[in-house]
Design an enzyme around this catalytic site. Structure first.
Site, PDB file in Angstrom:
ATOM      1  N   THR A 101     -65.134  16.488 -24.050  1.00 24.02           N
ATOM      2  CA  THR A 101     -64.744  17.760 -23.438  1.00 24.02           C
ATOM      3  C   THR A 101     -65.998  18.591 -23.194  1.00 24.02           C
ATOM      4  O   THR A 101     -66.829  18.742 -24.079  1.00 24.02           O
ATOM      5  CB  THR A 101     -63.793  18.540 -24.362  1.00 24.02           C
ATOM      6  OG1 THR A 101     -62.628  17.754 -24.608  1.00 24.02           O
ATOM      7  CG2 THR A 101     -63.380  19.860 -23.728  1.00 24.02           C
ATOM      8  N   LEU A 115     -65.495  21.234 -29.941  1.00 30.79           N
ATOM      9  CA  LEU A 115     -64.920  20.583 -28.770  1.00 30.79           C
ATOM     10  C   LEU A 115     -65.033  19.081 -28.983  1.00 30.79           C
ATOM     11  O   LEU A 115     -66.006  18.603 -29.572  1.00 30.79           O
ATOM     12  CB  LEU A 115     -65.683  20.964 -27.488  1.00 30.79           C
ATOM     13  CG  LEU A 115     -65.650  22.419 -27.030  1.00 30.79           C
ATOM     14  CD1 LEU A 115     -66.485  22.576 -25.769  1.00 30.79           C
ATOM     15  CD2 LEU A 115     -64.222  22.885 -26.772  1.00 30.79           C
ATOM     16  N   ASP A 116     -64.050  18.334 -28.498  1.00 30.53           N
ATOM     17  CA  ASP A 116     -64.139  16.884 -28.578  1.00 30.53           C
ATOM     18  C   ASP A 116     -65.374  16.404 -27.816  1.00 30.53           C
ATOM     19  O   ASP A 116     -65.835  17.061 -26.878  1.00 30.53           O
ATOM     20  CB  ASP A 116     -62.887  16.237 -27.971  1.00 30.53           C
ATOM     21  CG  ASP A 116     -61.631  16.561 -28.765  1.00 30.53           C
ATOM     22  OD1 ASP A 116     -61.745  16.790 -29.987  1.00 30.53           O
ATOM     23  OD2 ASP A 116     -60.548  16.606 -28.159  1.00 30.53           O
ATOM     24  N   ARG A 117     -65.897  15.262 -28.202  1.00 30.68           N
ATOM     25  CA  ARG A 117     -67.112  14.734 -27.581  1.00 30.68           C
ATOM     26  C   ARG A 117     -67.034  14.733 -26.051  1.00 30.68           C
ATOM     27  O   ARG A 117     -67.982  15.145 -25.369  1.00 30.68           O
ATOM     28  CB  ARG A 117     -67.360  13.299 -28.064  1.00 30.68           C
ATOM     29  CG  ARG A 117     -68.633  12.672 -27.483  1.00 30.68           C
ATOM     30  CD  ARG A 117     -68.550  11.151 -27.509  1.00 30.68           C
ATOM     31  NE  ARG A 117     -68.615  10.606 -28.845  1.00 30.68           N
ATOM     32  CZ  ARG A 117     -69.745  10.219 -29.433  1.00 30.68           C
ATOM     33  NH1 ARG A 117     -70.893  10.329 -28.799  1.00 30.68           N
ATOM     34  NH2 ARG A 117     -69.710   9.717 -30.649  1.00 30.68           N
ATOM     35  N   ARG A 173     -54.629  17.653 -25.344  1.00 31.53           N
ATOM     36  CA  ARG A 173     -54.518  16.232 -25.012  1.00 31.53           C
ATOM     37  C   ARG A 173     -53.166  15.668 -25.432  1.00 31.53           C
ATOM     38  O   ARG A 173     -52.507  14.961 -24.658  1.00 31.53           O
ATOM     39  CB  ARG A 173     -55.661  15.465 -25.685  1.00 31.53           C
ATOM     40  CG  ARG A 173     -57.042  15.873 -25.201  1.00 31.53           C
ATOM     41  CD  ARG A 173     -58.153  15.386 -26.115  1.00 31.53           C
ATOM     42  NE  ARG A 173     -58.189  13.918 -26.186  1.00 31.53           N
ATOM     43  CZ  ARG A 173     -59.023  13.246 -26.970  1.00 31.53           C
ATOM     44  NH1 ARG A 173     -59.857  13.908 -27.769  1.00 31.53           N
ATOM     45  NH2 ARG A 173     -59.017  11.927 -26.964  1.00 31.53           N
TER      46      ARG A 173
END
Length: 285
Positions: A134, A130-132, A229
């Site tokens: 998120t 997961l992105d930082r 995104r």
């Protein structure tokens, strides 16, 4: 964020949890307790027979103490655990795995330390990332073989997110079928046809709308980097707080809410689900 409960009569912790966590199965309650996701008066405990006294405060979930943040926490909320797989509820602001510049404070390292006992270090492999910024469900495997087995059927898994976006889409439901291409210099996805672009499909449903923002439920058939995104920005409704594809802000409005996979060994469907924290929903206003 953790849910808080005030103790009204003396008793044992596990019995208190069974009584107060309505809608939770006993198995789920025990997993949260064993996964160090329960605290009494600010102290994490895994003892099912821990004695509670009147006016004690019990917290269930990601326990934040005064002065802590995602960057300084040393415990993660475990929502599922067996010999092969571990699922956590990752807070926003925490890396999934380390980089050359940041190799200590990330979910993989924290979870490894949390589960290790003495010299018996636990080995973990991230199934996905997961992105930082998120939050939500992040899955790890306890062996490289298990990770590869899960990834072999990753295309069949159910991946559902919540997103808070700018404005309101014209259609209440829709599908974005636009290929994505990573620009390594800018580290961002470009949307549209290109020889290097890969297929990407995103479905969305508008769950709630305010004057300037909307809450969407989003599911993805593929799992491209930054897919949600980039696709929502292309649609004209970038995610709140997404500096790379929209407008700079505080917390980014993206949360991994549900993940369903087929367990490679048991062949049974595992379904993980965790609601977004309060600071996520606050973005809608």
């Amino acid at each position: 964020m953790a849910q808080q409960y005030k103790v009204k009569q003396r008793g044992k912790l596990l019995e208190f949890l069974f009584t107060n966590l309505e809608g939770w199965s006993k198995k789920k309650v025990k997993q949260r307790l064993q996964g160090s996701s329960v605290a009494v008066n600010g102290e994490v405990t895994t003892k099912h027979d821990f004695i509670l006294n009147v006016d004690d405060i019990v917290e269930v979930g990601m326990v934040h103490r005064a002065g802590t943040s995602a960057q300084t926490t040393n415990r993660l909320e475990i929502i599922y655990q067996d010999k092969d797989l571990i699922a956590i509820n990752k807070p926003a602001g925490l890396l999934s795995v380390g980089t050359i510049q940041e190799n200590k404070q990330h979910a993989l390292a924290i979870l490894r330390t949390q589960l290790s006992r003495g010299k018996n270090s636990v080995k973990l492999w991230p199934v996905h990332r997961l992105d930082r910024d998120t939050s939500g469900i992040l899955l790890f495997a306890t062996s490289k073989e298990m990770r590869e087995a899960v990834m072999a059927n990753w295309g069949k898994s159910e991946k559902v997110y919540l997103a808070i976006v700018e404005g309101t889409p014209k259609e209440n439901k829709g599908t974005i079928n636009q290929p994505l291409r990573l620009d390594e210099k800018e580290y961002r996805m470009h949307v549209g046809k290109h020889p290097d672009a890969k297929p990407a499909i995103t479905h969305y449903t508008v769950k709630e709308s305010k004057e300037k923002r909307s809450l969407l439920e989003v599911s993805i058939e593929t799992g491209r980097q930054h897919q949600i995104r980039a696709h929502l920005a292309w649609l004209g409704h970038s995610i709140i707080g997404d500096e790379r594809y929209g407008t700079k802000g505080g917390r980014m409005g993206l949360h991994s809410m549900r993940l369903s996979i087929i367990h490679p060994k048991t062949k049974k469907i595992l379904r993980f689900e965790v609601d977004a924290p309060k600071d996520f929903y606050a973005l809608l206003n």
